[in-house]
Motif scaffolding. Structure first.
Motif, PDB file in Angstrom:
ATOM      1  N   ALA A  89       4.592   3.292  -4.969  1.00 35.56           N
ATOM      2  CA  ALA A  89       4.402   3.631  -6.375  1.00 35.56           C
ATOM      3  C   ALA A  89       5.695   3.320  -7.101  1.00 35.56           C
ATOM      4  O   ALA A  89       6.775   3.425  -6.540  1.00 35.56           O
ATOM      5  CB  ALA A  89       4.059   5.113  -6.519  1.00 35.56           C
TER       6      ALA A  89
ATOM      7  N   ASP B 248       0.844  -1.196   0.000  1.00 34.50           N
ATOM      8  CA  ASP B 248       0.000   0.000   0.000  1.00 34.50           C
ATOM      9  C   ASP B 248       0.877   1.242   0.000  1.00 34.50           C
ATOM     10  O   ASP B 248       1.836   1.336   0.756  1.00 34.50           O
ATOM     11  CB  ASP B 248      -0.911   0.022   1.232  1.00 34.50           C
ATOM     12  CG  ASP B 248      -2.064  -0.957   1.104  1.00 34.50           C
ATOM     13  OD1 ASP B 248      -2.349  -1.400  -0.023  1.00 34.50           O
ATOM     14  OD2 ASP B 248      -2.671  -1.272   2.141  1.00 34.50           O
TER      15      ASP B 248
ATOM     16  N   SER C  38      -3.195  11.866 -13.669  1.00 38.55           N
ATOM     17  CA  SER C  38      -2.945  11.695 -15.096  1.00 38.55           C
ATOM     18  C   SER C  38      -3.682  12.781 -15.885  1.00 38.55           C
ATOM     19  O   SER C  38      -4.619  13.412 -15.406  1.00 38.55           O
ATOM     20  CB  SER C  38      -3.400  10.301 -15.548  1.00 38.55           C
ATOM     21  OG  SER C  38      -4.805  10.225 -15.524  1.00 38.55           O
TER      22      SER C  38
ATOM     23  N   GLU D  14      -5.485  -3.110 -10.641  1.00 35.60           N
ATOM     24  CA  GLU D  14      -6.280  -1.978 -10.192  1.00 35.60           C
ATOM     25  C   GLU D  14      -5.566  -0.733 -10.703  1.00 35.60           C
ATOM     26  O   GLU D  14      -4.407  -0.500 -10.365  1.00 35.60           O
ATOM     27  CB  GLU D  14      -6.355  -1.946  -8.664  1.00 35.60           C
ATOM     28  CG  GLU D  14      -7.184  -0.815  -8.138  1.00 35.60           C
ATOM     29  CD  GLU D  14      -7.240  -0.831  -6.619  1.00 35.60           C
ATOM     30  OE1 GLU D  14      -7.141   0.262  -6.029  1.00 35.60           O
ATOM     31  OE2 GLU D  14      -7.345  -1.926  -6.038  1.00 35.60           O
ATOM     32  N   HIS D  15      -6.235   0.024 -11.529  1.00 31.55           N
ATOM     33  CA  HIS D  15      -5.625   1.199 -12.136  1.00 31.55           C
ATOM     34  C   HIS D  15      -5.875   2.436 -11.291  1.00 31.55           C
ATOM     35  O   HIS D  15      -6.981   2.653 -10.810  1.00 31.55           O
ATOM     36  CB  HIS D  15      -6.167   1.416 -13.549  1.00 31.55           C
ATOM     37  CG  HIS D  15      -5.889   0.260 -14.459  1.00 31.55           C
ATOM     38  ND1 HIS D  15      -4.673   0.061 -15.036  1.00 31.55           N
ATOM     39  CD2 HIS D  15      -6.677  -0.761 -14.858  1.00 31.55           C
ATOM     40  CE1 HIS D  15      -4.708  -1.037 -15.761  1.00 31.55           C
ATOM     41  NE2 HIS D  15      -5.912  -1.559 -15.676  1.00 31.55           N
ATOM     42  N   ASN D  16      -4.866   3.255 -11.139  1.00 33.42           N
ATOM     43  CA  ASN D  16      -4.974   4.516 -10.424  1.00 33.42           C
ATOM     44  C   ASN D  16      -4.646   5.632 -11.413  1.00 33.42           C
ATOM     45  O   ASN D  16      -3.496   5.767 -11.826  1.00 33.42           O
ATOM     46  CB  ASN D  16      -4.013   4.536  -9.240  1.00 33.42           C
ATOM     47  CG  ASN D  16      -4.082   5.818  -8.470  1.00 33.42           C
ATOM     48  OD1 ASN D  16      -4.657   6.807  -8.910  1.00 33.42           O
ATOM     49  ND2 ASN D  16      -3.462   5.834  -7.305  1.00 33.42           N
ATOM     50  N   TYR D  17      -5.638   6.405 -11.783  1.00 30.93           N
ATOM     51  CA  TYR D  17      -5.452   7.469 -12.768  1.00 30.93           C
ATOM     52  C   TYR D  17      -5.227   8.822 -12.115  1.00 30.93           C
ATOM     53  O   TYR D  17      -5.203   9.851 -12.795  1.00 30.93           O
ATOM     54  CB  TYR D  17      -6.679   7.524 -13.690  1.00 30.93           C
ATOM     55  CG  TYR D  17      -6.899   6.228 -14.447  1.00 30.93           C
ATOM     56  CD1 TYR D  17      -6.027   5.856 -15.474  1.00 30.93           C
ATOM     57  CD2 TYR D  17      -7.939   5.385 -14.131  1.00 30.93           C
ATOM     58  CE1 TYR D  17      -6.210   4.681 -16.165  1.00 30.93           C
ATOM     59  CE2 TYR D  17      -8.141   4.203 -14.814  1.00 30.93           C
ATOM     60  CZ  TYR D  17      -7.268   3.853 -15.830  1.00 30.93           C
ATOM     61  OH  TYR D  17      -7.446   2.683 -16.512  1.00 30.93           O
ATOM     62  N   GLU D  18      -5.041   8.842 -10.800  1.00 28.60           N
ATOM     63  CA  GLU D  18      -4.834  10.092 -10.071  1.00 28.60           C
ATOM     64  C   GLU D  18      -3.620  10.828 -10.632  1.00 28.60           C
ATOM     65  O   GLU D  18      -2.543  10.279 -10.790  1.00 28.60           O
ATOM     66  CB  GLU D  18      -4.614   9.788  -8.592  1.00 28.60           C
ATOM     67  CG  GLU D  18      -4.513  11.015  -7.739  1.00 28.60           C
ATOM     68  CD  GLU D  18      -4.349  10.649  -6.270  1.00 28.60           C
ATOM     69  OE1 GLU D  18      -3.484  11.257  -5.627  1.00 28.60           O
ATOM     70  OE2 GLU D  18      -5.075   9.770  -5.801  1.00 28.60           O
TER      71      GLU D  18
END
Length: 182
Positions: free
Chosen positions: A132, A129, A180, A174-178
């Motif tokens: 990145a 968690d 982008s 699980e995609h994280n588009y924060e």
């Protein structure tokens, strides 16, 4: 393992070096969890499926990827240490409490494949968690040597046994588009 003493259990996962993308000069962190869901051979799984895990991390590793670098380990043989050089892979030492429970499982839980699959449903490996990374790692859970390497001894006789990866292997994303542009 009757009358034996556990030294440790290590999860071994070979690399697929040709399929590693991105920055390998930064730290990555993986965590290992024990599944509480069962995965079935005759089921279809999709990349957005999620699987329940038991609480608590049973292993973790923070590392810089070296997908082409051979691994050098020390193995105890009687009163001496032997050096082995192995193909490139990740080694994640598993938690002592989990390892001891796995090692000392009673014969009622391990006498058949079906009973063992009820006792141990598998693992989930995922990024820690909050970690990145600027890359994609490619590991080969079906590769030669993949599995749980159990190190144990009786008196001064040291041994090891590998539980190979068997059963269902699937990926979940699980995609994280924060942050982008899209």
């Amino acid at each position: 393992f009757k009358d034996k003493t556990l030294d440790s259990i290590v999860l071994i996962i070979p690399w697929q070096p040709a399929q590693v993308y991105g920055d390998t000069n930064q730290l990555y962190k993986l965590e290992v969890f024990e599944l509480s869901d069962s995965l079935e051979y005759d089921s279809t799984y999709y990349s957005n499926d999620t699987f329940a895990v038991k609480s608590g991390v049973i292993g973790s590793l923070e590392f810089m990827p070296k997908p082409n670098k051979k691994v050098v380990i020390q193995v105890r043989e009687a009163d001496t240490l032997k050096i082995d050089t192995l193909a490139a892979h990740l080694r994640i030492k598993l938690d002592d409490a989990f390892s001891q429970a796995f090692f000392t499982a009673d014969s009622a839980s391990t006498s058949t494949t079906a009973k063992f699959q009820q006792f141990f449903r598998g693992i989930q490996i995922r990024p820690a968690d909050g970690s990145a990374s600027a890359g994609i790692l490619s590991l080969n859970l079906r590769g030669s040597g993949a599995g749980f390497q159990v190190y144990y001894h009786k008196d001064t006789t040291y041994s090891e046994y590998t539980f190979p990866v068997a059963g269902v292997v699937t990926n979940s994303y699980e995609h994280n588009y924060e942050g982008s542009i899209l």
